[in-house]
Design an enzyme around this catalytic site. Structure first.
Site, mmCIF file in Angstrom:
data_model
loop_
_atom_site.group_PDB
_atom_site.id
_atom_site.type_symbol
_atom_site.label_atom_id
_atom_site.label_comp_id
_atom_site.label_asym_id
_atom_site.label_seq_id
_atom_site.Cartn_x
_atom_site.Cartn_y
_atom_site.Cartn_z
ATOM 1 N N PRO A 1 0.833 -1.208 0.000
ATOM 2 C CA PRO A 1 0.000 0.000 0.000
ATOM 3 C C PRO A 1 0.872 1.264 0.000
ATOM 4 C CG PRO A 1 -0.476 -1.378 1.935
ATOM 5 C CD PRO A 1 0.630 -2.039 1.189
ATOM 6 N N VAL A 2 0.409 2.280 -0.744
ATOM 7 C CA VAL A 2 1.202 3.504 -0.910
ATOM 8 C C VAL A 2 0.955 4.480 0.230
ATOM 9 C CG1 VAL A 2 1.486 5.507 -2.440
ATOM 10 C CG2 VAL A 2 1.198 3.231 -3.403
ATOM 11 N N ALA B 1 1.652 4.491 3.310
ATOM 12 C CA ALA B 1 1.060 3.832 4.474
ATOM 13 C C ALA B 1 2.088 3.510 5.552
ATOM 14 C CB ALA B 1 0.354 2.554 4.026
ATOM 15 N N GLY B 2 3.324 3.936 5.345
ATOM 16 C CA GLY B 2 4.348 3.681 6.365
ATOM 17 C C GLY B 2 5.130 2.411 6.124
ATOM 18 N N SER C 1 6.926 2.180 0.624
ATOM 19 C CA SER C 1 6.712 1.862 -0.795
ATOM 20 C C SER C 1 7.589 2.720 -1.704
ATOM 21 C CB SER C 1 5.248 2.018 -1.175
ATOM 22 O OG SER C 1 4.868 3.361 -1.089
ATOM 23 N N ALA D 1 10.588 3.998 -1.250
ATOM 24 C CA ALA D 1 11.980 3.537 -1.276
ATOM 25 C C ALA D 1 12.096 2.215 -2.028
ATOM 26 C CB ALA D 1 12.508 3.381 0.147
ATOM 27 N N ALA D 2 11.086 1.347 -1.854
ATOM 28 C CA ALA D 2 11.111 0.065 -2.564
ATOM 29 C C ALA D 2 11.026 0.307 -4.071
ATOM 30 C CB ALA D 2 9.962 -0.826 -2.092
ATOM 31 N N ASP E 1 14.626 3.615 5.068
ATOM 32 C CA ASP E 1 13.777 2.930 4.074
ATOM 33 C C ASP E 1 14.590 2.398 2.889
ATOM 34 O OD1 ASP E 1 11.752 3.606 5.765
ATOM 35 O OD2 ASP E 1 10.471 4.523 4.258
HETATM 36 O O1 PMV Z 1 7.928 6.927 5.104
HETATM 37 P P1 PMV Z 1 7.595 6.050 6.257
HETATM 38 O O2 PMV Z 1 6.217 6.205 6.725
HETATM 39 O O3 PMV Z 1 8.019 4.641 5.989
HETATM 40 O O4 PMV Z 1 8.475 6.554 7.508
HETATM 41 C C1 PMV Z 1 9.852 6.715 7.488
HETATM 42 C C2 PMV Z 1 10.417 6.712 8.864
HETATM 43 C C3 PMV Z 1 10.679 8.061 9.520
HETATM 44 O O5 PMV Z 1 11.525 7.786 10.636
HETATM 45 C C4 PMV Z 1 9.392 8.699 10.018
HETATM 46 C C5 PMV Z 1 11.394 9.035 8.589
HETATM 47 C C6 PMV Z 1 12.831 8.637 8.249
HETATM 48 O O6 PMV Z 1 13.323 9.164 7.250
HETATM 49 O O7 PMV Z 1 13.458 7.859 8.962
#
Ligand code: PMV
Length: 327
Positions: free
Chosen positions: A107-108, A110-111, A114, A116-117, A158
Protein backbone atom coordinates in the site's frame (compact mmCIF):
# COMPACT_ATOMS: atom_id res chain seq x y z
CA UNK A 1 12.98 -7.62 -23.93
CA UNK A 2 13.02 -5.87 -20.60
CA UNK A 3 14.49 -6.41 -17.16
CA UNK A 4 12.34 -6.83 -14.06
CA UNK A 5 13.72 -6.12 -10.57
CA UNK A 6 11.97 -6.13 -7.21
CA UNK A 7 12.55 -4.75 -3.71
CA UNK A 8 10.78 -5.42 -0.40
CA UNK A 9 8.62 -3.16 1.74
CA UNK A 10 9.48 -2.80 5.40
CA UNK A 11 8.18 -2.50 8.92
CA UNK A 12 9.89 -0.27 11.44
CA UNK A 13 9.64 -2.25 14.68
CA UNK A 14 11.19 0.46 16.86
CA UNK A 15 12.61 3.94 16.48
CA UNK A 16 10.80 5.77 13.64
CA UNK A 17 11.21 9.55 13.82
CA UNK A 18 13.86 9.29 16.56
CA UNK A 19 16.11 7.75 13.91
CA UNK A 20 16.09 11.06 12.00
CA UNK A 21 17.98 12.57 14.99
CA UNK A 22 20.63 9.88 15.19
CA UNK A 23 18.96 7.38 17.52
CA UNK A 24 19.02 3.68 16.60
CA UNK A 25 16.02 1.95 15.03
CA UNK A 26 15.09 -1.63 14.21
CA UNK A 27 13.59 -2.36 10.83
CA UNK A 28 12.67 -5.54 9.02
CA UNK A 29 12.01 -6.31 5.37
CA UNK A 30 8.69 -8.05 4.66
CA UNK A 31 7.50 -10.39 1.93
CA UNK A 32 5.52 -7.68 0.12
CA UNK A 33 7.44 -6.46 -2.91
CA UNK A 34 7.49 -3.70 -5.48
CA UNK A 35 8.38 -4.57 -9.09
CA UNK A 36 9.97 -2.39 -11.75
CA UNK A 37 10.21 -3.30 -15.42
CA UNK A 38 12.61 -1.38 -17.65
CA UNK A 39 12.98 -1.62 -21.42
CA UNK A 40 14.85 0.37 -24.05
CA UNK A 41 13.12 2.68 -26.53
CA UNK A 42 14.14 3.74 -30.00
CA UNK A 43 13.96 7.44 -29.12
CA UNK A 44 15.52 9.31 -26.17
CA UNK A 45 12.38 9.94 -24.12
CA UNK A 46 11.61 8.52 -20.71
CA UNK A 47 8.16 6.98 -20.29
CA UNK A 48 7.18 6.21 -16.70
CA UNK A 49 4.09 4.39 -15.48
CA UNK A 50 2.85 3.50 -12.01
CA UNK A 51 0.24 0.77 -12.35
CA UNK A 52 -1.08 1.09 -8.79
CA UNK A 53 -1.36 4.86 -8.84
CA UNK A 54 -2.85 4.87 -12.36
CA UNK A 55 -0.39 7.54 -13.38
CA UNK A 56 1.85 7.77 -16.42
CA UNK A 57 3.85 10.41 -18.20
CA UNK A 58 6.73 11.14 -20.49
CA UNK A 59 9.82 13.21 -19.69
CA UNK A 60 11.65 14.59 -22.71
CA UNK A 61 14.50 16.97 -21.86
CA UNK A 62 12.84 19.47 -19.47
CA UNK A 63 9.29 18.83 -20.74
CA UNK A 64 6.73 16.59 -19.10
CA UNK A 65 3.65 15.22 -20.85
CA UNK A 66 1.00 13.39 -18.84
CA UNK A 67 -0.25 10.12 -20.34
CA UNK A 68 -2.57 8.96 -17.55
CA UNK A 69 -4.10 10.71 -14.52
CA UNK A 70 -3.81 14.28 -13.25
CA UNK A 71 -0.81 16.12 -14.78
CA UNK A 72 0.41 17.74 -11.53
CA UNK A 73 0.07 14.58 -9.50
CA UNK A 74 1.71 12.48 -12.19
CA UNK A 75 4.72 14.79 -12.40
CA UNK A 76 5.11 14.91 -8.61
CA UNK A 77 4.81 11.15 -8.06
CA UNK A 78 6.92 10.15 -11.06
CA UNK A 79 9.72 12.63 -10.32
CA UNK A 80 11.62 10.37 -7.83
CA UNK A 81 11.51 7.52 -10.37
CA UNK A 82 12.93 9.86 -13.00
CA UNK A 83 15.66 10.89 -10.60
CA UNK A 84 16.67 7.29 -9.91
CA UNK A 85 16.75 6.58 -13.67
CA UNK A 86 18.86 9.69 -14.33
CA UNK A 87 21.40 8.70 -11.67
CA UNK A 88 21.85 5.33 -13.37
CA UNK A 89 22.13 7.05 -16.79
CA UNK A 90 24.87 9.30 -15.32
CA UNK A 91 26.86 6.19 -14.43
CA UNK A 92 26.14 4.74 -17.87
CA UNK A 93 27.51 7.91 -19.45
CA UNK A 94 25.08 8.22 -22.35
CA UNK A 95 21.43 9.08 -22.76
CA UNK A 96 19.06 6.19 -23.50
CA UNK A 97 15.29 6.30 -24.01
CA UNK A 98 13.41 4.00 -21.64
CA UNK A 99 10.00 2.68 -20.62
CA UNK A 100 9.81 2.06 -16.88
CA UNK A 101 6.73 0.56 -15.27
CA UNK A 102 6.27 -0.03 -11.54
CA UNK A 103 3.70 -2.22 -9.85
CA UNK A 104 3.41 -3.10 -6.23
CA UNK A 105 1.78 -5.27 -3.60
CA UNK A 106 2.63 -2.59 -1.02
CA UNK A 107 0.00 0.00 0.00
CA UNK A 108 1.20 3.50 -0.91
CA UNK A 109 1.88 6.25 1.66
CA UNK A 110 1.06 3.83 4.47
CA UNK A 111 4.35 3.68 6.37
CA UNK A 112 5.62 0.53 4.69
CA UNK A 113 8.31 2.22 2.63
CA UNK A 114 6.71 1.86 -0.80
CA UNK A 115 8.55 4.85 -2.28
CA UNK A 116 11.98 3.54 -1.28
CA UNK A 117 11.11 0.06 -2.56
CA UNK A 118 10.10 1.63 -5.90
CA UNK A 119 13.36 3.59 -6.10
CA UNK A 120 15.50 0.52 -5.30
CA UNK A 121 13.66 -1.71 -7.80
CA UNK A 122 13.83 0.94 -10.57
CA UNK A 123 17.56 1.55 -9.97
CA UNK A 124 18.36 -2.17 -10.12
CA UNK A 125 16.19 -2.79 -13.20
CA UNK A 126 17.64 0.10 -15.21
CA UNK A 127 21.19 -0.75 -14.07
CA UNK A 128 20.83 -4.36 -15.23
CA UNK A 129 19.17 -3.31 -18.51
CA UNK A 130 22.15 -1.08 -19.32
CA UNK A 131 24.61 -3.78 -18.19
CA UNK A 132 25.96 -1.56 -15.42
CA UNK A 133 27.28 -3.64 -12.54
CA UNK A 134 25.68 -1.77 -9.66
CA UNK A 135 26.61 -2.95 -6.16
CA UNK A 136 23.97 -2.93 -3.44
CA UNK A 137 25.78 0.14 -2.03
CA UNK A 138 25.21 1.88 -5.39
CA UNK A 139 21.51 0.96 -5.37
CA UNK A 140 21.20 2.21 -1.78
CA UNK A 141 22.95 5.51 -2.57
CA UNK A 142 20.78 6.20 -5.62
CA UNK A 143 17.49 5.27 -3.93
CA UNK A 144 18.48 7.46 -0.98
CA UNK A 145 18.90 10.41 -3.38
CA UNK A 146 15.44 9.71 -4.83
CA UNK A 147 14.00 9.44 -1.30
CA UNK A 148 15.31 12.92 -0.50
CA UNK A 149 13.10 14.28 -3.28
CA UNK A 150 10.06 12.63 -1.67
CA UNK A 151 10.72 13.24 2.03
CA UNK A 152 13.15 16.15 2.41
CA UNK A 153 15.37 14.92 5.26
CA UNK A 154 14.98 11.15 5.38
CA UNK A 155 17.19 9.10 7.68
CA UNK A 156 17.92 6.57 4.92
CA UNK A 157 16.32 3.69 6.84
CA UNK A 158 13.78 2.93 4.07
CA UNK A 159 16.21 2.71 1.14
CA UNK A 160 18.63 0.69 3.33
CA UNK A 161 16.11 -2.02 4.18
CA UNK A 162 14.62 -2.14 0.66
CA UNK A 163 18.11 -2.64 -0.74
CA UNK A 164 19.67 -5.01 1.76
CA UNK A 165 16.64 -6.82 3.24
CA UNK A 166 16.76 -8.81 6.50
CA UNK A 167 16.45 -7.28 9.96
CA UNK A 168 18.65 -4.25 10.51
CA UNK A 169 19.74 -2.13 13.42
CA UNK A 170 19.99 1.23 11.70
CA UNK A 171 21.65 4.43 12.85
CA UNK A 172 22.43 7.46 10.68
CA UNK A 173 26.03 7.97 11.88
CA UNK A 174 27.20 4.36 12.14
CA UNK A 175 25.11 2.91 9.30
CA UNK A 176 23.38 -0.42 9.75
CA UNK A 177 24.14 -3.77 11.26
CA UNK A 178 22.23 -6.95 10.36
CA UNK A 179 20.55 -8.48 13.41
CA UNK A 180 20.54 -12.22 13.47
CA UNK A 181 16.88 -12.91 14.26
CA UNK A 182 16.22 -16.62 13.79
CA UNK A 183 12.58 -17.02 14.75
CA UNK A 184 9.65 -15.39 13.06
CA UNK A 185 8.06 -12.35 14.71
CA UNK A 186 4.28 -12.93 14.48
CA UNK A 187 2.92 -9.55 13.43
CA UNK A 188 -0.45 -8.38 12.20
CA UNK A 189 -0.38 -5.21 10.09
CA UNK A 190 -3.44 -2.98 10.25
CA UNK A 191 -3.88 -0.31 7.58
CA UNK A 192 -6.05 2.67 8.53
CA UNK A 193 -6.23 3.38 4.77
CA UNK A 194 -5.59 7.03 5.57
CA UNK A 195 -2.82 8.35 3.34
CA UNK A 196 -0.43 10.84 4.84
CA UNK A 197 2.82 12.58 4.05
CA UNK A 198 6.05 11.48 5.73
CA UNK A 199 7.52 14.90 4.99
CA UNK A 200 4.74 16.68 6.92
CA UNK A 201 5.02 14.34 9.93
CA UNK A 202 8.82 14.62 10.07
CA UNK A 203 8.39 18.42 10.04
CA UNK A 204 5.88 18.15 12.90
CA UNK A 205 8.43 16.31 15.05
CA UNK A 206 11.13 18.84 14.15
CA UNK A 207 8.83 21.60 15.33
CA UNK A 208 8.09 19.80 18.60
CA UNK A 209 11.81 19.27 19.18
CA UNK A 210 12.53 22.95 18.58
CA UNK A 211 9.82 24.07 20.97
CA UNK A 212 10.57 21.59 23.76
CA UNK A 213 14.22 20.58 23.32
CA UNK A 214 14.73 19.36 26.89
CA UNK A 215 11.59 17.27 27.00
CA UNK A 216 12.24 15.70 23.59
CA UNK A 217 15.86 15.00 24.59
CA UNK A 218 14.63 12.71 27.36
CA UNK A 219 12.16 11.06 25.01
CA UNK A 220 15.08 10.34 22.66
CA UNK A 221 17.02 8.74 25.50
CA UNK A 222 14.03 6.62 26.45
CA UNK A 223 13.72 5.49 22.83
CA UNK A 224 17.38 4.48 22.71
CA UNK A 225 16.88 2.36 25.82
CA UNK A 226 13.80 0.73 24.24
CA UNK A 227 15.79 -0.19 21.12
CA UNK A 228 18.71 -1.60 23.10
CA UNK A 229 16.37 -3.78 25.18
CA UNK A 230 14.53 -4.82 22.02
CA UNK A 231 17.70 -6.20 20.41
CA UNK A 232 18.07 -8.74 23.22
CA UNK A 233 14.35 -9.52 23.24
CA UNK A 234 14.40 -10.15 19.48
CA UNK A 235 17.45 -12.38 19.63
CA UNK A 236 15.96 -14.35 22.54
CA UNK A 237 12.45 -14.45 20.99
CA UNK A 238 11.10 -12.87 24.19
CA UNK A 239 7.73 -11.81 22.77
CA UNK A 240 6.36 -10.57 26.10
CA UNK A 241 9.18 -8.03 26.48
CA UNK A 242 8.96 -7.06 22.81
CA UNK A 243 5.25 -6.34 23.25
CA UNK A 244 5.87 -4.16 26.32
CA UNK A 245 8.57 -2.25 24.45
CA UNK A 246 6.24 -1.69 21.48
CA UNK A 247 3.64 -0.19 23.83
CA UNK A 248 6.28 2.07 25.40
CA UNK A 249 7.47 3.12 21.95
CA UNK A 250 3.88 3.95 20.96
CA UNK A 251 3.50 6.15 24.05
CA UNK A 252 6.52 8.20 22.96
CA UNK A 253 5.25 8.52 19.37
CA UNK A 254 1.86 9.59 20.68
CA UNK A 255 3.61 12.18 22.80
CA UNK A 256 5.41 13.54 19.77
CA UNK A 257 2.04 14.05 18.10
CA UNK A 258 2.42 11.61 15.22
CA UNK A 259 -0.32 9.15 16.14
CA UNK A 260 -3.86 9.58 14.84
CA UNK A 261 -7.28 8.66 16.18
CA UNK A 262 -7.63 5.98 13.49
CA UNK A 263 -4.33 4.44 14.59
CA UNK A 264 -5.28 4.63 18.27
CA UNK A 265 -8.54 2.84 17.51
CA UNK A 266 -6.76 -0.06 15.81
CA UNK A 267 -4.02 -0.20 18.44
CA UNK A 268 -6.54 -0.34 21.30
CA UNK A 269 -8.62 -2.98 19.53
CA UNK A 270 -5.51 -5.14 19.03
CA UNK A 271 -4.44 -4.84 22.65
CA UNK A 272 -7.94 -5.66 23.91
CA UNK A 273 -8.01 -8.75 21.70
CA UNK A 274 -4.86 -10.05 23.35
CA UNK A 275 -1.97 -8.56 21.39
CA UNK A 276 1.23 -8.46 23.43
CA UNK A 277 1.95 -4.99 22.10
CA UNK A 278 0.91 -2.61 19.33
CA UNK A 279 2.22 0.58 17.80
CA UNK A 280 2.13 2.67 14.66
CA UNK A 281 4.82 1.92 12.10
CA UNK A 282 6.52 4.44 9.82
CA UNK A 283 5.69 8.11 9.98
CA UNK A 284 2.22 7.77 11.58
CA UNK A 285 -0.64 10.26 11.09
CA UNK A 286 -2.64 7.44 9.45
CA UNK A 287 -1.02 4.65 7.47
CA UNK A 288 -0.27 1.38 9.25
CA UNK A 289 0.00 -0.01 12.76
CA UNK A 290 1.51 -3.33 13.81
CA UNK A 291 0.43 -5.72 16.54
CA UNK A 292 2.53 -8.49 18.03
CA UNK A 293 0.54 -11.58 18.97
CA UNK A 294 1.26 -15.15 19.93
CA UNK A 295 0.51 -17.45 17.00
CA UNK A 296 -2.76 -18.74 18.51
CA UNK A 297 -4.03 -15.15 18.98
CA UNK A 298 -3.09 -13.79 15.54
CA UNK A 299 -6.54 -14.55 14.09
CA UNK A 300 -8.51 -12.87 16.87
CA UNK A 301 -6.23 -9.82 16.89
CA UNK A 302 -6.61 -9.51 13.13
CA UNK A 303 -10.43 -9.74 13.39
CA UNK A 304 -10.51 -7.10 16.13
CA UNK A 305 -8.48 -4.70 13.99
CA UNK A 306 -10.87 -5.28 11.09
CA UNK A 307 -13.91 -4.64 13.31
CA UNK A 308 -12.27 -1.36 14.35
CA UNK A 309 -12.12 -0.35 10.67
CA UNK A 310 -8.66 -1.50 9.62
CA UNK A 311 -7.59 -3.53 6.61
CA UNK A 312 -5.32 -6.27 7.85
CA UNK A 313 -2.66 -8.50 6.43
CA UNK A 314 0.02 -10.67 7.89
CA UNK A 315 3.57 -10.40 6.70
CA UNK A 316 6.64 -12.50 7.16
CA UNK A 317 10.11 -11.10 7.44
CA UNK A 318 12.35 -11.74 4.49
CA UNK A 319 16.11 -11.77 4.05
CA UNK A 320 15.81 -10.89 0.36
CA UNK A 321 16.63 -7.28 -0.48
CA UNK A 322 16.59 -5.85 -3.98
CA UNK A 323 16.94 -8.52 -6.69
CA UNK A 324 16.70 -9.09 -10.42
CA UNK A 325 13.62 -11.16 -11.22
CA UNK A 326 13.97 -11.46 -14.96
CA UNK A 327 16.79 -10.35 -17.21
O1 PMV B 1 7.93 6.93 5.10
P1 PMV B 1 7.59 6.05 6.26
O2 PMV B 1 6.22 6.21 6.73
O3 PMV B 1 8.02 4.64 5.99
O4 PMV B 1 8.48 6.55 7.51
C1 PMV B 1 9.85 6.72 7.49
C2 PMV B 1 10.42 6.71 8.86
C3 PMV B 1 10.68 8.06 9.52
O5 PMV B 1 11.53 7.79 10.64
C4 PMV B 1 9.39 8.70 10.02
C5 PMV B 1 11.39 9.04 8.59
C6 PMV B 1 12.83 8.64 8.25
O6 PMV B 1 13.32 9.16 7.25
O7 PMV B 1 13.46 7.86 8.96
Amino acid sequence: MGVVASAPAKIILFGEHFVVYGEPAIVLAIDKRTYAKAEKRHDESLHLRSKNLNLAGCFEKENFKVEQGDAREARLKLEPIKLAVEKVLEIHGESVGLNVEVSSTVPVAAGLGSSAAVAAAVTAAVGALLSEKLSKEDVFRISYEAEKVVHGTPSGIDPAISTFGGTLLFQTDTGFKPLNVKNDVPLVIGDTCIERSTRVLVAKVRNMRERYPHVVKFMMRAEREIVLRAIDALKGSDLQTLGDLMNLNQALLYGLGVSHESLERLINAARKAGALGAKLTGAGGGGCMIALAENEKVEQVSEAIQRAGGRTFTAKKTDEGVRIEQA
